[in-house]
Write a protein that holds these residues in place. Structure first.
Motif: not given
Length: 131
Positions: A46-47, A70-79
Motif C-alpha cells: 500500500v505504501n 491510499l492514505e486511508a488504507k495505509l492508516e487502517v493497516v498501520k492501526h
C-alpha cells in the motif's frame, strides 16, 4: 468518520501474495512472514502504491483522488499492526508472569515440604488427626 467506517463503506481491498484482501482479513494475517503474505507486506504494498500516486506532476493541477484512499488504507493497516503488536506484547507479558508464578509455586512447595520433613512424628500424627 472513522477509518474503519470508511474502509467498510468504500470496501477497501488490500494487495497481497494471495490476492486482494478485505479489511476484516487483515486481522487474520501474521505480522511478518517469509511467504510475502503478512501485515508488513500489505503495508509495504500500500505504501508503494501511495508513493507511486504521490509522484509530483508538473502539469497536473488537481490532486489524484486515489491518494486520499491510499492514505486511508495505509492508516487502517498501520492501526491493525499497532493493535496486533500490543496484543503480542501483552501475551508475552502474561506468559512471562505465568512462568514466574509457576516457578514461585514450585519453590514454595519445596519449602513447605522441607518444613513438614522437620516436624516430629507426634506433630505429624497430631496434624493428620486434625484433618
Amino acid at each position: 468518520m472513522s477509518i474503519f467506517e470508511k474502509a467498510t463503506r468504500e470496501k477497501f481491498r488490500y494487495p497481497s501474495a494471495k490476492g486482494l484482501l478485505t479489511t476484516e482479513q487483515l486481522w487474520e494475517l501474521p505480522l511478518t512472514a517469509r511467504s510475502g503474505f503478512s501485515l508488513d507486506d500489505v503495508a509495504k504494498a500500500v505504501n508503494a502504491e501511495l508513493k507511486a500516486v504521490d509522484t509530483e506532476s508538473f502539469v497536473a493541477t488537481e490532486a489524484n483522488p486515489a491518494k486520499a484512499t491510499l492514505e486511508a488504507k495505509l492508516e487502517v493497516v498501520k492501526h491493525v499492526i499497532a493493535v496486533r503488536l500490543a496484543e503480542d506484547q501483552a501475551a508475552k507479558a502474561a506468559a512471562a508472569k505465568k512462568l514466574e508464578k509457576e516457578k514461585l509455586l514450585a519453590v514454595l512447595g519445596r519449602k513447605q515440604d522441607a518444613v513438614l520433613e522437620n516436624l516430629t512424628e507426634a506433630d505429624l500424627l497430631a496434624r493428620i488427626n486434625n484433618l
